[in-house]
Design an enzyme around this catalytic site. Structure first.
Site, PDB file in Angstrom:
ATOM      1  N   HIS A   1      13.365  59.500  35.598  1.00 12.05           N
ATOM      2  CA  HIS A   1      13.945  59.144  34.309  1.00 12.05           C
ATOM      3  C   HIS A   1      13.008  59.429  33.139  1.00 12.05           C
ATOM      4  CE1 HIS A   1      16.420  57.124  31.398  1.00 12.05           C
ATOM      5  NE2 HIS A   1      15.433  56.311  31.058  1.00 12.05           N
ATOM      6  N   CYS A   2      11.714  59.568  33.390  1.00 10.40           N
ATOM      7  CA  CYS A   2      10.752  59.611  32.284  1.00 10.40           C
ATOM      8  C   CYS A   2      10.325  61.019  31.881  1.00 10.40           C
ATOM      9  CB  CYS A   2       9.516  58.781  32.643  1.00 10.40           C
ATOM     10  SG  CYS A   2       9.840  57.017  32.757  1.00 10.40           S
ATOM     11  N   ILE A   3       9.667  61.738  32.785  1.00  7.31           N
ATOM     12  CA  ILE A   3       9.017  62.992  32.396  1.00  7.31           C
ATOM     13  C   ILE A   3      10.006  64.044  31.889  1.00  7.31           C
ATOM     14  CG2 ILE A   3       7.419  64.811  33.107  1.00  7.31           C
ATOM     15  CD1 ILE A   3       6.293  62.932  35.156  1.00  7.31           C
TER      16      ILE A   3
END
Length: 436
Positions: free
Chosen positions: A270-272
Site C-alpha cells: 500500500h505504501c511504496i
C-alpha cells in the site's frame, strides 16, 4: 486538558481506532496491552463481527492477545461512529488509495469526519495515521473541529502520526518502531506524545503536522526511487551481459556511501507504489514538477511488462510462442511470507499473460484465491503433485521461504527468476532478471 492527560496516564482514557486493517488492528492491540479500554470502529461488518468473536484476520497480530482482550472486555468493535462521543482519543487509520488518475483519494478521511463531526467533544485527542499529502491534517480535519467552536490546543488536540507498519517483519512492530508525532500546536504534539508513549518505546516529536506528513512521504519516496534505480540497473545489466545481483552484492561491501536495494518484478504494497504520488500531486499544485518521483514511477510500473518481455524472448529462443503457453506463477503476495496482495506486481503480470493468451496458474500458500479485473484463480494446493514439467515457464515473482525450489529447479522446463532465488544454481533453463 489536564483531565485528558491525567486519564491517559492513569489508563482511564477510552481509546478509539477507526479503520481495523493492517494499521488499525495492531494499534488497537497495543493500546489494550498498555491497559486501555479500546473500541475498534470499521464500516466492514465482517471485521467487526470477527473481532467481537475473538477471531484474528491480520497475520502480524497475535491471535491469543486479541482473544484475551475481547474476553476481558478491553477490546470491542462496532460500525457505529457515534461511539466517538464516548471516547477520549481516536486514531484514524482508514485507507488512502489513489484514483485511476493517480490522484489522492481522501474520501475515506472526509467520510469519517462527516460522520463524527457531531460526536467530537472537548478534551479530546484526534490523531490521523492514514498516509496523505502534506497539509491534509490541517486542511481536512481541523476545520471540522474549529466549526464546533473549539479552540485548538486548548479544547481539543490534533496530530498526525504516520504509520510505519512493515507486514511480515519479525523484528520491528508497532511497539519498537520509533513513532513520529506532529501536532497543530505544541500542546497538541505534547498530548499526542503522552498517549503514544504508553505503547511505543521511542517517540520522535516534530514541529508540525506538515512535517510529520512529509516524513512518511520521504521514507517511501526514498525507497521507491532507489528501487527504481536498481530496476533500471538490472535492465542495463541485461543489455551489457552482466549479472546485476553480483554487481549489487559487490557494491554492498562498501562500508559507507552505499545502501543495498534490489530489483524485482515491480512494486507492491500500500505504501511504496502509492505514497510518492501523493507528494508529486501536491507539488503540481505548487507548480513544481517532481521529476525523480515520476521517472522512478515509470520504471517501477513498467517492470511487469519487462518480465513479460523476458518470458516472451526466452520462449522464442525455444521456438515457442507466448500465445498458448502454459505458465506457472510462483508467489502472488507483494512480498515474501505474507498474504497481502495489495498492488502486487504478480497481478499485473498475470493480467498481461492472460491478455497475451497464455494459460496461467499460480502457487501461493498464503493466498488461496484471487479475484481482480474479472480474473478469478485458485492456487495450486500441492506443488509435489503438480506436473511441473507440463509448464512451458515457471516465473518466480514472490520469493516465499517455504517453497521447494529444488523441486522447481529439477522439474521446470524454463524458469524466469525475478528474485534471484537460484543465485547458487546454474542451468540453461534458469533465466534471471538482470542477467544478460
Amino acid at each position: 486538558m489536564m483531565k485528558l492527560i491525567k486519564n491517559i496516564k492513569n489508563r482511564n482514557a477510552k481509546i478509539g481506532v477507526i479503520g481495523l486493517g493492517y494499521v488499525g488492528l495492531p494499534l488497537a492491540i497495543e493500546f489494550t496491552n498498555a491497559g486501555f479500554n479500546v473500541i475498534g470502529i470499521d464500516i466492514d461488518e465482517k471485521k467487526v463481527n470477527q473481532i467481537n468473536d475473538g477471531i484474528n484476520y491480520i497475520n502480524d497480530v497475535d491471535s491469543n492477545l486479541l482473544k484475551i482482550a475481547v474476553e476481558n472486555n478491553t477490546l470491542s468493535a462496532t460500525s457505529d461512529l457515534s461511539i466517538v462521543n464516548d471516547l477520549d482519543a481516536i486514531s484514524i487509520c482508514v485507507p488512502t488509495p489513489l484514483n485511476k488518475q493517480k490522484d489522492p483519494d481522501i474520501s475515506y478521511i472526509v467520510s469519517v469526519m462527516d460522520e463524527i463531526k457531531h460526536s467530537i467533544h472537548k478534551d479530546m485527542l484526534i490523531i490521523l495515521e492514514s498516509t496523505t499529502y502534506p497539509g491534509s491534517t490541517r486542511e481536512l480535519i481541523l476545520p471540522y473541529l474549529e466549526n464546533n467552536g473549539f479552540t485548538i490546543g486548548v479544547d481539543f488536540f490534533l496530530c498526525f502520526s504516520p504509520e510505519r507498519i512493515d507486514p511480515g517483519n519479525k523484528e520491528y512492530n508497532t511497539s519498537n518502531t520509533p513513532k513520529i508525532i506532529g501536532g497543530i500546536t505544541d500542546q497538541c504534539t505534547k498530548t499526542g506524545h503522552i498517549l503514544y508513549n504508553t505503547i511505543v518505546k521511542t517517540i520522535v516529536p516534530v514541529t508540525s503536522t506538515e512535517t510529520a506528513e512529509m516524513v512518511k512521504l520521504l521514507e517511501n519516496t526514498f525507497r521507491a526511487i532507489n528501487i527504481g534505480l536498481a530496476n533500471e540497473v538490472a535492465i542495463m545489466c541485461e543489455k551489457l551481459g552482466v549479472n546485476v545481483w553480483e554487481v549489487i552484492d559487490a557494491a554492498a561491501t562498501k562500508p559507507f556511501g552505499f545502501m543495498k536495494f534490489l530489483p524485482g518484478p515491480g512494486l507492491g504494497g500500500h505504501c511504496i507504489p502509492i505514497d510518492p504520488h501523493y507528494l508529486s500531486w501536491k507539488l503540481k499544485s505548487l507548480n513544481y514538477d517532481a521529476r525523480f518521483i515520476q521517472l522512478a514511477g515509470e520504471i517501477n510500473t513498467n517492470m511487469p511488462n519487462h518480465v513479460l518481455n523476458l518470458v516472451s524472448m526466452h520462449l522464442n529462443n525455444q521456438h515457442k510462442l507466448l500465445n498458448g503457453s502454459k505458465i506457472l506463477i510462483l508467489g502472488i503476495a507483494y512480498k515474501k511470507d505474507i498474504n497481502d496482495i495489495r498492488e502486487s506486481p504478480a497481478l499485473d503480470i498475470i493480467q498481461l499473460l492472460i491478455e497475451a493468451k497464455a494459460t496461467v496458474n499460480y502457487y501461493d500458500m498464503y493466498v488461496p484465491n484471487i479475484n481482480f479485473n474479472k480474473i478469478s484463480l485458485k492456487s495450486i494446493k500441492d506443488l509435489k503433485k503438480e506436473k511441473l514439467n507440463n509448464y512451458d515457464v515457471c516465473i518466480v515473482v514472490t520469493d516465499h521461504s517455504n517453497v521447494d525450489y529444488e523441486l522447481i529447479y529439477d522439474n521446470c522446463q524454463l524458469i524466469i527468476d525475478t528474485r534471484n532465488v537460484f543465485k547458487n544454481r546454474d542451468g540453461n533453463h534458469i533465466k534471471r532478471l538482470g542477467q544478460g
